[in-house]
Design a protein around this motif. Structure first.
Motif, PDB file in Angstrom:
ATOM      1  N   LEU A 133       0.827  -1.209   0.000  1.00  0.00           N
ATOM      2  CA  LEU A 133       0.000   0.000   0.000  1.00  0.00           C
ATOM      3  C   LEU A 133       0.860   1.258   0.000  1.00  0.00           C
ATOM      4  N   PHE A 134       1.951   1.236   0.744  1.00  0.00           N
ATOM      5  CA  PHE A 134       2.871   2.371   0.791  1.00  0.00           C
ATOM      6  C   PHE A 134       3.400   2.660  -0.612  1.00  0.00           C
ATOM      7  N   ARG A 135       3.802   1.618  -1.315  1.00  0.00           N
ATOM      8  CA  ARG A 135       4.320   1.769  -2.679  1.00  0.00           C
ATOM      9  C   ARG A 135       3.211   2.256  -3.627  1.00  0.00           C
ATOM     10  N   ALA A 136       2.021   1.673  -3.522  1.00  0.00           N
ATOM     11  CA  ALA A 136       0.908   2.055  -4.400  1.00  0.00           C
ATOM     12  C   ALA A 136       0.503   3.508  -4.181  1.00  0.00           C
ATOM     13  N   LEU A 137       0.508   3.954  -2.927  1.00  0.00           N
ATOM     14  CA  LEU A 137       0.146   5.337  -2.636  1.00  0.00           C
ATOM     15  C   LEU A 137       1.232   6.291  -3.139  1.00  0.00           C
ATOM     16  N   HIS A 138       2.466   5.890  -3.048  1.00  0.00           N
ATOM     17  CA  HIS A 138       3.561   6.709  -3.574  1.00  0.00           C
ATOM     18  C   HIS A 138       3.363   6.941  -5.076  1.00  0.00           C
ATOM     19  N   VAL A 139       2.990   5.900  -5.784  1.00  0.00           N
ATOM     20  CA  VAL A 139       2.779   6.004  -7.230  1.00  0.00           C
ATOM     21  C   VAL A 139       1.530   6.825  -7.533  1.00  0.00           C
ATOM     22  N   GLN A 164      -9.926   2.860  -3.707  1.00  0.00           N
ATOM     23  CA  GLN A 164      -9.076   2.814  -4.895  1.00  0.00           C
ATOM     24  C   GLN A 164      -7.883   1.886  -4.678  1.00  0.00           C
ATOM     25  N   LEU A 165      -7.257   1.988  -3.507  1.00  0.00           N
ATOM     26  CA  LEU A 165      -6.110   1.140  -3.214  1.00  0.00           C
ATOM     27  C   LEU A 165      -6.525  -0.319  -3.061  1.00  0.00           C
ATOM     28  N   ALA A 166      -7.699  -0.555  -2.489  1.00  0.00           N
ATOM     29  CA  ALA A 166      -8.197  -1.925  -2.342  1.00  0.00           C
ATOM     30  C   ALA A 166      -8.371  -2.579  -3.705  1.00  0.00           C
ATOM     31  N   ASP A 167      -8.863  -1.820  -4.679  1.00  0.00           N
ATOM     32  CA  ASP A 167      -8.991  -2.344  -6.038  1.00  0.00           C
ATOM     33  C   ASP A 167      -7.625  -2.717  -6.610  1.00  0.00           C
ATOM     34  N   ARG A 226     -12.044   8.989   3.070  1.00  0.00           N
ATOM     35  CA  ARG A 226     -10.769   9.641   3.346  1.00  0.00           C
ATOM     36  C   ARG A 226      -9.854   9.497   2.141  1.00  0.00           C
ATOM     37  N   TRP A 227      -9.148  10.568   1.847  1.00  0.00           N
ATOM     38  CA  TRP A 227      -8.103  10.536   0.833  1.00  0.00           C
ATOM     39  C   TRP A 227      -6.773  10.519   1.559  1.00  0.00           C
ATOM     40  N   TRP A 228      -5.835   9.751   1.055  1.00  0.00           N
ATOM     41  CA  TRP A 228      -4.538   9.589   1.682  1.00  0.00           C
ATOM     42  C   TRP A 228      -3.442  10.030   0.731  1.00  0.00           C
ATOM     43  N   ARG A 229      -2.310  10.434   1.300  1.00  0.00           N
ATOM     44  CA  ARG A 229      -1.125  10.788   0.529  1.00  0.00           C
ATOM     45  C   ARG A 229       0.104  10.441   1.366  1.00  0.00           C
ATOM     46  N   MET A 230       1.255  10.484   0.731  1.00  0.00           N
ATOM     47  CA  MET A 230       2.506  10.222   1.423  1.00  0.00           C
ATOM     48  C   MET A 230       2.800  11.375   2.382  1.00  0.00           C
ATOM     49  N   ALA A 231       3.319  11.054   3.556  1.00  0.00           N
ATOM     50  CA  ALA A 231       3.781  12.081   4.492  1.00  0.00           C
ATOM     51  C   ALA A 231       5.294  12.248   4.371  1.00  0.00           C
ATOM     52  N   GLU A 252       2.790  13.002 -21.617  1.00  0.00           N
ATOM     53  CA  GLU A 252       2.682  12.048 -22.724  1.00  0.00           C
ATOM     54  C   GLU A 252       3.865  11.086 -22.741  1.00  0.00           C
ATOM     55  N   GLY A 253       3.564   9.806 -22.852  1.00  0.00           N
ATOM     56  CA  GLY A 253       4.592   8.787 -22.955  1.00  0.00           C
ATOM     57  C   GLY A 253       5.223   8.380 -21.631  1.00  0.00           C
ATOM     58  N   ARG A 254       4.756   8.937 -20.524  1.00  0.00           N
ATOM     59  CA  ARG A 254       5.331   8.599 -19.215  1.00  0.00           C
ATOM     60  C   ARG A 254       4.650   7.381 -18.626  1.00  0.00           C
ATOM     61  N   GLU A 255       5.441   6.549 -18.008  1.00  0.00           N
ATOM     62  CA  GLU A 255       4.951   5.391 -17.252  1.00  0.00           C
ATOM     63  C   GLU A 255       5.694   5.369 -15.923  1.00  0.00           C
ATOM     64  N   ASN A 256       5.133   4.685 -14.952  1.00  0.00           N
ATOM     65  CA  ASN A 256       5.842   4.468 -13.698  1.00  0.00           C
ATOM     66  C   ASN A 256       6.996   3.511 -13.969  1.00  0.00           C
ATOM     67  N   VAL A 257       8.159   3.818 -13.419  1.00  0.00           N
ATOM     68  CA  VAL A 257       9.353   3.011 -13.628  1.00  0.00           C
ATOM     69  C   VAL A 257       9.953   2.668 -12.272  1.00  0.00           C
ATOM     70  N   ALA A 258      10.256   1.409 -12.056  1.00  0.00           N
ATOM     71  CA  ALA A 258      10.919   0.973 -10.830  1.00  0.00           C
ATOM     72  C   ALA A 258      12.402   0.777 -11.124  1.00  0.00           C
ATOM     73  N   VAL A 259      13.242   1.320 -10.268  1.00  0.00           N
ATOM     74  CA  VAL A 259      14.680   1.116 -10.366  1.00  0.00           C
ATOM     75  C   VAL A 259      15.130   0.557  -9.022  1.00  0.00           C
ATOM     76  N   HIS A 260      15.609  -0.662  -9.015  1.00  0.00           N
ATOM     77  CA  HIS A 260      16.065  -1.312  -7.788  1.00  0.00           C
ATOM     78  C   HIS A 260      17.577  -1.445  -7.844  1.00  0.00           C
TER      79      HIS A 260
END
Length: 194
Positions: A26-32, A40-43, A77-82, A178-186
């Motif tokens: 959930l922390f990662r999903a909310l960050h994105v 929304q997050l439950a979905d 409730r709406w949530w965001r990163m602190a 335009e053309g942006r996607e979420n990208v993970a870099v580990h």
């Protein structure tokens, strides 16, 4: 508004709170998402709204996320990163057996979820446009370094990722989406013996 620097977790309670598999997801999903409701997050995570709400409140109790103002429907409730992100250092937990175990559990969970993310990409790679497939990378570099050199390498890689994050955020704020996607870099750096 989220802080610019990642929050360094130094207390066992917060480490344990983040160390739950669903909470980390959930922390990662909310960050994105930026902001989202429990529904929304439950979905996104395929869990019951009541369970997601509980875990969001636990993350909020430790100052990792917070309620966001101005969301759409006043009934939810709406949530965001602190915080911008989190960092966990071995030195903060090595002096107590419970801290050592908790840090190991959280680190393993994080690596497992990161591996699942990458495997998800590999499973769906053929569905991505060639430009994305050509841009994606996976590399391994086996280096001979001192502890200080490894520390400096990690700092440089973090600074590089932070620079790209700031550039992307500025582009989105300017409307260039335009053309942006979420990208993970580990990135990992650790000693090993053969």
């Amino acid at each position: 508004m989220a802080n610019k620097e990642p929050r360094r977790i130094q207390d066992l309670g917060t480490l344990k709170a983040l160390g739950h598999p669903l909470r980390m997801q959930l922390f990662r999903a909310l960050h994105v998402a930026g902001t989202a409701t429990a529904s929304q997050l439950a979905d996104q995570v395929g869990e019951a709204v009541s369970l997601v709400s509980y875990h969001l409140r636990r993350l909020a109790a430790h100052g990792l996320i917070e309620e966001a103002e101005g969301g759409g429907d006043a009934r939810e409730r709406w949530w965001r990163m602190a915080v911008e992100g989190v960092s966990v250092k071995d030195r903060d937990f090595r002096d107590a057996p419970e801290g050592v175990v908790a840090h190991s559990v959280v680190s393993r969970l994080q690596v497992r979820q990161q591996s699942e993310m990458y495997e998800g990409y590999l499973d769906s790679r053929s569905a991505w446009e060639p430009a994305w497939r050509d841009a994606a990378f996976s590399s391994e570099h086996l280096l001979s370094l001192t502890p200080e050199e490894l520390r400096l390498l990690g700092q440089e890689l973090d600074a590089l990722a932070a620079r790209w994050s700031a550039l992307a955020r500025a582009a989105e704020e300017a409307g260039r989406t335009e053309g942006r996607e979420n990208v993970a870099v580990h990135l990992y750096g650790f000693p090993f013996r053969t």
